[in-house]
Design a protein around this motif. Sequence first.
Motif, PDB file in Angstrom:
ATOM      1  N   LEU A   1      -5.447 -19.158 -24.543  1.00 19.49           N
ATOM      2  CA  LEU A   1      -6.237 -18.276 -23.698  1.00 19.49           C
ATOM      3  C   LEU A   1      -6.873 -19.079 -22.578  1.00 19.49           C
ATOM      4  CD1 LEU A   1      -8.093 -16.172 -26.441  1.00 19.49           C
ATOM      5  CD2 LEU A   1      -6.031 -15.540 -25.169  1.00 19.49           C
ATOM      6  N   ALA A   2      -6.881 -18.500 -21.408  1.00 22.75           N
ATOM      7  CA  ALA A   2      -7.576 -19.156 -20.290  1.00 22.75           C
ATOM      8  C   ALA A   2      -9.077 -19.114 -20.526  1.00 22.75           C
ATOM      9  CB  ALA A   2      -7.231 -18.434 -18.987  1.00 22.75           C
ATOM     10  N   SER A   3      -9.777 -20.068 -19.964  1.00 32.33           N
ATOM     11  CA  SER A   3     -11.227 -20.112 -20.102  1.00 32.33           C
ATOM     12  C   SER A   3     -11.851 -18.880 -19.450  1.00 32.33           C
ATOM     13  CB  SER A   3     -11.784 -21.373 -19.435  1.00 32.33           C
ATOM     14  OG  SER A   3     -13.201 -21.328 -19.436  1.00 32.33           O
ATOM     15  N   ARG A   4     -12.862 -18.337 -20.092  1.00 30.31           N
ATOM     16  CA  ARG A   4     -13.586 -17.207 -19.528  1.00 30.31           C
ATOM     17  C   ARG A   4     -14.747 -17.668 -18.653  1.00 30.31           C
ATOM     18  NH1 ARG A   4     -14.537 -12.597 -23.976  1.00 30.31           N
ATOM     19  NH2 ARG A   4     -15.201 -11.545 -22.062  1.00 30.31           N
ATOM     20  N   ARG A   5     -14.919 -18.960 -18.550  1.00 32.03           N
ATOM     21  CA  ARG A   5     -15.980 -19.511 -17.715  1.00 32.03           C
ATOM     22  C   ARG A   5     -15.519 -19.596 -16.268  1.00 32.03           C
ATOM     23  NH1 ARG A   5     -18.279 -18.350 -21.262  1.00 32.03           N
ATOM     24  NH2 ARG A   5     -19.366 -17.329 -19.563  1.00 32.03           N
ATOM     25  N   THR A   6     -16.456 -19.532 -15.382  1.00 28.95           N
ATOM     26  CA  THR A   6     -16.181 -19.814 -13.975  1.00 28.95           C
ATOM     27  C   THR A   6     -16.918 -21.088 -13.595  1.00 28.95           C
ATOM     28  OG1 THR A   6     -18.049 -18.434 -13.260  1.00 28.95           O
ATOM     29  CG2 THR A   6     -15.888 -17.372 -13.407  1.00 28.95           C
ATOM     30  N   PHE A   7     -16.335 -21.851 -12.696  1.00 29.66           N
ATOM     31  CA  PHE A   7     -16.907 -23.137 -12.317  1.00 29.66           C
ATOM     32  C   PHE A   7     -17.201 -23.143 -10.820  1.00 29.66           C
ATOM     33  CE2 PHE A   7     -14.851 -23.897 -16.265  1.00 29.66           C
ATOM     34  CZ  PHE A   7     -15.528 -24.938 -16.869  1.00 29.66           C
ATOM     35  N   ALA A   8     -18.293 -23.784 -10.450  1.00 29.53           N
ATOM     36  CA  ALA A   8     -18.668 -23.920  -9.036  1.00 29.53           C
ATOM     37  C   ALA A   8     -19.039 -25.370  -8.780  1.00 29.53           C
ATOM     38  CB  ALA A   8     -19.833 -23.000  -8.692  1.00 29.53           C
ATOM     39  N   ARG A   9     -18.850 -25.807  -7.548  1.00 27.18           N
ATOM     40  CA  ARG A   9     -19.223 -27.170  -7.159  1.00 27.18           C
ATOM     41  C   ARG A   9     -20.672 -27.186  -6.686  1.00 27.18           C
ATOM     42  NH1 ARG A   9     -14.928 -30.504  -7.071  1.00 27.18           N
ATOM     43  NH2 ARG A   9     -12.844 -29.541  -7.032  1.00 27.18           N
ATOM     44  N   TYR A  10     -21.393 -28.187  -7.148  1.00 28.54           N
ATOM     45  CA  TYR A  10     -22.821 -28.286  -6.826  1.00 28.54           C
ATOM     46  C   TYR A  10     -23.109 -29.615  -6.133  1.00 28.54           C
ATOM     47  CZ  TYR A  10     -23.887 -24.343  -9.954  1.00 28.54           C
ATOM     48  OH  TYR A  10     -23.965 -23.119 -10.559  1.00 28.54           O
ATOM     49  N   GLY A  11     -24.172 -29.613  -5.332  1.00 29.01           N
ATOM     50  CA  GLY A  11     -24.709 -30.840  -4.760  1.00 29.01           C
ATOM     51  C   GLY A  11     -23.780 -31.529  -3.787  1.00 29.01           C
ATOM     52  N   GLN A  12     -24.236 -32.681  -3.305  1.00 33.43           N
ATOM     53  CA  GLN A  12     -23.424 -33.473  -2.392  1.00 33.43           C
ATOM     54  C   GLN A  12     -22.204 -34.057  -3.093  1.00 33.43           C
ATOM     55  OE1 GLN A  12     -26.019 -36.405  -0.682  1.00 33.43           O
ATOM     56  NE2 GLN A  12     -26.996 -34.942   0.708  1.00 33.43           N
ATOM     57  N   SER A  13     -22.306 -34.272  -4.395  1.00 38.65           N
ATOM     58  CA  SER A  13     -21.193 -34.841  -5.152  1.00 38.65           C
ATOM     59  C   SER A  13     -20.083 -33.830  -5.365  1.00 38.65           C
ATOM     60  CB  SER A  13     -21.687 -35.352  -6.506  1.00 38.65           C
ATOM     61  OG  SER A  13     -22.262 -34.285  -7.256  1.00 38.65           O
ATOM     62  N   GLY A  14     -20.413 -32.551  -5.316  1.00 37.58           N
ATOM     63  CA  GLY A  14     -19.407 -31.523  -5.521  1.00 37.58           C
ATOM     64  C   GLY A  14     -18.871 -31.450  -6.931  1.00 37.58           C
ATOM     65  N   ILE A  15     -19.642 -31.923  -7.900  1.00 37.31           N
ATOM     66  CA  ILE A  15     -19.198 -31.883  -9.296  1.00 37.31           C
ATOM     67  C   ILE A  15     -19.167 -30.435  -9.779  1.00 37.31           C
ATOM     68  CG2 ILE A  15     -19.803 -32.530 -11.665  1.00 37.31           C
ATOM     69  CD1 ILE A  15     -20.957 -35.109 -10.573  1.00 37.31           C
ATOM     70  N   GLU A  16     -18.099 -30.076 -10.473  1.00 33.28           N
ATOM     71  CA  GLU A  16     -17.967 -28.723 -10.991  1.00 33.28           C
ATOM     72  C   GLU A  16     -18.810 -28.546 -12.255  1.00 33.28           C
ATOM     73  OE1 GLU A  16     -13.739 -26.850  -9.734  1.00 33.28           O
ATOM     74  OE2 GLU A  16     -13.707 -28.224 -11.444  1.00 33.28           O
ATOM     75  N   VAL A  17     -19.537 -27.444 -12.298  1.00 35.67           N
ATOM     76  CA  VAL A  17     -20.360 -27.116 -13.465  1.00 35.67           C
ATOM     77  C   VAL A  17     -20.070 -25.671 -13.850  1.00 35.67           C
ATOM     78  CG1 VAL A  17     -22.695 -26.945 -14.392  1.00 35.67           C
ATOM     79  CG2 VAL A  17     -22.149 -28.742 -12.747  1.00 35.67           C
ATOM     80  N   SER A  18     -20.004 -25.434 -15.149  1.00 31.79           N
ATOM     81  CA  SER A  18     -19.725 -24.107 -15.671  1.00 31.79           C
ATOM     82  C   SER A  18     -20.881 -23.150 -15.394  1.00 31.79           C
ATOM     83  CB  SER A  18     -19.479 -24.206 -17.180  1.00 31.79           C
ATOM     84  OG  SER A  18     -19.695 -22.983 -17.820  1.00 31.79           O
ATOM     85  N   ASP A  19     -20.559 -21.847 -15.377  1.00 35.22           N
ATOM     86  CA  ASP A  19     -21.600 -20.835 -15.192  1.00 35.22           C
ATOM     87  C   ASP A  19     -22.538 -20.751 -16.391  1.00 35.22           C
ATOM     88  OD1 ASP A  19     -19.753 -19.789 -16.929  1.00 35.22           O
ATOM     89  OD2 ASP A  19     -19.606 -17.827 -15.959  1.00 35.22           O
ATOM     90  N   LEU A  20     -22.227 -21.465 -17.478  1.00 35.85           N
ATOM     91  CA  LEU A  20     -23.164 -21.536 -18.602  1.00 35.85           C
ATOM     92  C   LEU A  20     -24.403 -22.343 -18.250  1.00 35.85           C
ATOM     93  CD1 LEU A  20     -20.831 -22.158 -21.680  1.00 35.85           C
ATOM     94  CD2 LEU A  20     -22.145 -20.096 -21.186  1.00 35.85           C
ATOM     95  N   PHE A  21     -24.311 -23.229 -17.235  1.00 38.91           N
ATOM     96  CA  PHE A  21     -25.403 -24.151 -16.932  1.00 38.91           C
ATOM     97  C   PHE A  21     -25.792 -24.109 -15.453  1.00 38.91           C
ATOM     98  CE2 PHE A  21     -23.041 -25.929 -20.559  1.00 38.91           C
ATOM     99  CZ  PHE A  21     -24.064 -25.963 -21.511  1.00 38.91           C
ATOM    100  N   PRO A  22     -26.274 -22.967 -14.968  1.00 33.29           N
ATOM    101  CA  PRO A  22     -26.618 -22.865 -13.543  1.00 33.29           C
ATOM    102  C   PRO A  22     -27.795 -23.747 -13.145  1.00 33.29           C
ATOM    103  CG  PRO A  22     -27.360 -20.912 -14.748  1.00 33.29           C
ATOM    104  CD  PRO A  22     -26.500 -21.691 -15.683  1.00 33.29           C
ATOM    105  N   ASN A  23     -28.782 -23.922 -14.029  1.00 35.39           N
ATOM    106  CA  ASN A  23     -29.934 -24.767 -13.703  1.00 35.39           C
ATOM    107  C   ASN A  23     -29.546 -26.236 -13.702  1.00 35.39           C
ATOM    108  OD1 ASN A  23     -32.399 -22.862 -13.620  1.00 35.39           O
ATOM    109  ND2 ASN A  23     -31.362 -22.263 -15.498  1.00 35.39           N
ATOM    110  N   LEU A  24     -28.722 -26.635 -14.653  1.00 39.38           N
ATOM    111  CA  LEU A  24     -28.270 -28.021 -14.706  1.00 39.38           C
ATOM    112  C   LEU A  24     -27.431 -28.358 -13.482  1.00 39.38           C
ATOM    113  CD1 LEU A  24     -28.592 -30.402 -16.667  1.00 39.38           C
ATOM    114  CD2 LEU A  24     -26.367 -29.799 -17.623  1.00 39.38           C
ATOM    115  N   GLY A  25     -26.699 -27.361 -12.978  1.00 40.13           N
ATOM    116  CA  GLY A  25     -25.903 -27.583 -11.784  1.00 40.13           C
ATOM    117  C   GLY A  25     -26.736 -28.009 -10.588  1.00 40.13           C
ATOM    118  N   GLN A  26     -27.976 -27.526 -10.535  1.00 40.94           N
ATOM    119  CA  GLN A  26     -28.852 -27.890  -9.425  1.00 40.94           C
ATOM    120  C   GLN A  26     -29.281 -29.360  -9.490  1.00 40.94           C
ATOM    121  OE1 GLN A  26     -29.387 -25.742  -7.004  1.00 40.94           O
ATOM    122  NE2 GLN A  26     -28.256 -24.126  -8.086  1.00 40.94           N
TER     123      GLN A  26
END
Length: 322
Positions: free
Chosen positions: A21-46
């Motif tokens: 099964l494909a992951s049900r998570r969505t990922f976005a790039r955060y910060g100047q580093s552009g590291i991908e973080v899952s939508d489970l951790f929006p605060n950590l992404g900041q």
Amino acid sequence: MLPASFGPVRTRRGVDRNRLLASRRTFARYGQSGIEVSDLFPNLGQCVDDICMLRGCRGDSVTHPESVYLMNTGSILMGRPSLGAWVSYGLGTENQNLPAFVVLPDPAGWVKGGAPAWGNGYMPAAYQGTVLRGGTSPLLNLNNPIGIANEQQRRTLDLVGQLNRRHFEDRTDDTQLAARIAAYELAYRMQSSATEAVDLRSESPLTRTMYGLDRNETSEFGTRCLLARRLVERGVRCVQVYCGDTNGWDGHANLEENHGRLARQSDLPIAGLLRDLKSRGLLDSTLVIWGGRIRPDADERGDDGPRPQPARLLDVDGRAAA
């Protein structure tokens, strides 16, 4: 099922027959580093620009206790000193009235494998982690019994210490006894220092909100993260904070509920801890390790791997935090 073009796969328990099964998570790039973080951790992404993502560690065991030991002691075998034990052995504490190594397990249950994860192993017993609870009473029996003054308490401990030392003269290789003698003295000193360290009433409303103490789902873990910062501030070398009970992030079914609940519980407090340490200048001298394990062959249906169990802080020059 795996496509035939993938070739033959050898797994335990017939996992190769499970559906993919494909992951049900969505990922976005955060910060100047552009590291991908899952939508489970929006605060950590900041906070991602203050984070180094290390994915290169590998373990040899697929079972839970051994993997916990490997993560905490470097060996799958029970009985090796934990990281915190080595830190307290090598560097001691900057505050003689508090333990050098403190552990805050999840009140819902300890990790699989239990206390050896923060044990002293083959080193003297004094270097094992001191367990603090969460909630409003992290330390039990801290105050004198009713009707016992400090002077009387001091005389009692002096007598106990004198008898213990006499008993120890013929048992100098008994590290358990040596640790117990030291614990009596430390407990007496903690009666004043520890009471202040675990009292959160002096924390501002802004700080309490930063850790999520004003929300039901984050207040418990947020309280332990805030206690970790207070302990590090006061010279404790190493603090471990565990998120998740005995089963914790080990979701074999209903992953949305399991991982979603634990992520909501931990995301805001961990981000708050990073921000708080940074604002106080502590992040310059503190290594914050947030880690777990991924089973090498996700060997059961529904097991998607990552389990960030402990949040642990270790100061780069020795002091640590959670």
